[in-house]
Design an enzyme around this catalytic site. Structure first.
Site, mmCIF file in Angstrom:
data_model
loop_
_atom_site.group_PDB
_atom_site.id
_atom_site.type_symbol
_atom_site.label_atom_id
_atom_site.label_comp_id
_atom_site.label_asym_id
_atom_site.label_seq_id
_atom_site.Cartn_x
_atom_site.Cartn_y
_atom_site.Cartn_z
ATOM 1 N N HIS A 131 0.476 -0.748 0.282
ATOM 2 C CA HIS A 131 -0.083 -0.026 -0.094
ATOM 3 C C HIS A 131 1.205 0.794 0.128
ATOM 4 O O HIS A 131 2.321 1.186 0.207
ATOM 5 C CB HIS A 131 -1.366 0.179 1.248
ATOM 6 C CG HIS A 131 -0.667 -0.053 2.898
ATOM 7 N ND1 HIS A 131 0.234 0.870 3.509
ATOM 8 C CD2 HIS A 131 -0.062 -1.116 3.343
ATOM 9 C CE1 HIS A 131 0.884 0.809 4.091
ATOM 10 N NE2 HIS A 131 0.804 -0.779 4.647
ATOM 11 N N CYS B 198 2.018 -2.915 6.268
ATOM 12 C CA CYS B 198 3.040 -4.560 5.481
ATOM 13 C C CYS B 198 4.483 -3.653 5.166
ATOM 14 O O CYS B 198 5.054 -3.677 5.416
ATOM 15 C CB CYS B 198 1.956 -5.042 4.931
ATOM 16 S SG CYS B 198 0.260 -5.728 5.897
#
Length: 301
Positions: free
Chosen positions: A176, A192
């Site tokens: 992301h 993440c």
């Protein structure tokens, strides 16, 4: 996120020490430039209205952080995404033994998955909310996000998100964007695999759902990239390229001062980073109790 202000420095031309028949023109220090792909841009936000994405500061665009086409020695087929959380790079494999390499920041959740998956969902300006289990087990941490966060520049997933699944099972592993471009190339406390918003937007447009993703293990990273060393600024480089005086002390965690005459390219905007050891393994091994609100980001309901 707090970013320091850029300090402008004026170039100073020095005359030669010895006699000369003509005076050399003083050197002019050129300002750092931002490549076009990292300049400010306007995108369509989640509500259909324009949303402004700031340019990435030149100080953050280190050689390993910048998007670039590089030789690739892996065996994955073109179109595959390869994530290396230890070398802090992401590869989009191309034809002809090449790959487009992107710099990434790695949160603890980025070390919680390895192996293969597929991108089953893509989202532009994604929303986010904690899972029901997160709300139930740690309400003091997550209840403030119970209603979810809408997509936008205030959302920790940034401009785009790619959701990794194994079959029909969500791995909760995300690639992301970011609210903090100064974090790219570093080990961060949350999320993440995060990328510059401009980079994740580029990748988003290049790949379809169903794209295969390989997330390297530490052993795979060592085999493919070799050992990595962390600089005092929190970035990683191949250990063989990092001068011993720029590596971090594994005992004290403090950076050794550069030798006289050497030049260190510091990041004047970087948030204070806790550098763990000289050789990069798992930067979170001694802090497993910490949990971040964006560790297990899931789509808003």
């Amino acid at each position: 996120m707090r970013l320091a202000s850029l300090l402008a420095a004026a170039a100073l031309g020095l005359a030669a020490c010895g006699p000369s028949q003509e005076t050399a023109a003083p050197a002019v220090q050129q300002p750092a430039t931002v490549p076009d792909e990292y300049k400010a841009r306007t995108d369509t936000g989640p509500d259909g209205n324009p949303i402004q994405i700031a340019a990435v500061r030149a100080a953050y665009l280190t050689d390993r952080n910048r998007r670039q086409l590089v030789p690739y020695n892996g065996t994955e087929t073109p179109g595959t995404i390869v994530v290396d959380p230890y070398a802090r790079v992401l590869y989009h494999v191309q034809d002809g033994g090449q790959a487009m390499r992107y710099g990434v920041a790695v949160g603890r959740a980025g070390k919680g998955f390895e192996g293969s998956a597929t991108i089953a969902r893509k989202a532009s300006w994604p929303s986010w909310r904690p899972t029901d289990n997160m709300l139930r087990t740690e309400p003091e941490l997550y209840s403030q996000f119970a209603g979810g966060l809408p997509g936008g520049m205030q959302n920790p997933l940034g401009s785009r998100a790619l959701y990794l699944y194994q079959g029909s099972v969500d791995t909760y592993y995300r690639i992301h964007g970011t609210l903090d471009p100064s974090s790219i190339g570093k080990a961060t406390s949350a999320g993440c695999i995060r990328m510059f918003n401009q980079d994740v937007m580029d990748l988003f447009e290049q790949i379809p759902t169903g794209t295969k993703v390989i997330v390297r293990s530490e052993a795979d990273s060592l085999r493919m990239e070799g050992p990595m060393a962390e600089t005092p600024e929190g970035y990683v480089q191949p250990a063989a390229q990092v001068q011993p005086d720029l590596q971090t002390s594994a005992v004290s965690g403090a950076a050794t001062a550069p030798a006289a005459g050497s030049v260190t390219a510091a990041d004047p905007y970087a948030s204070t980073a806790t550098v763990q050891t000289a050789m990069v393994t798992d930067p979170y091994a001694d802090d497993a109790a910490f949990v971040s609100p964006v560790e297990s980001a899931v789509p808003g309901q």
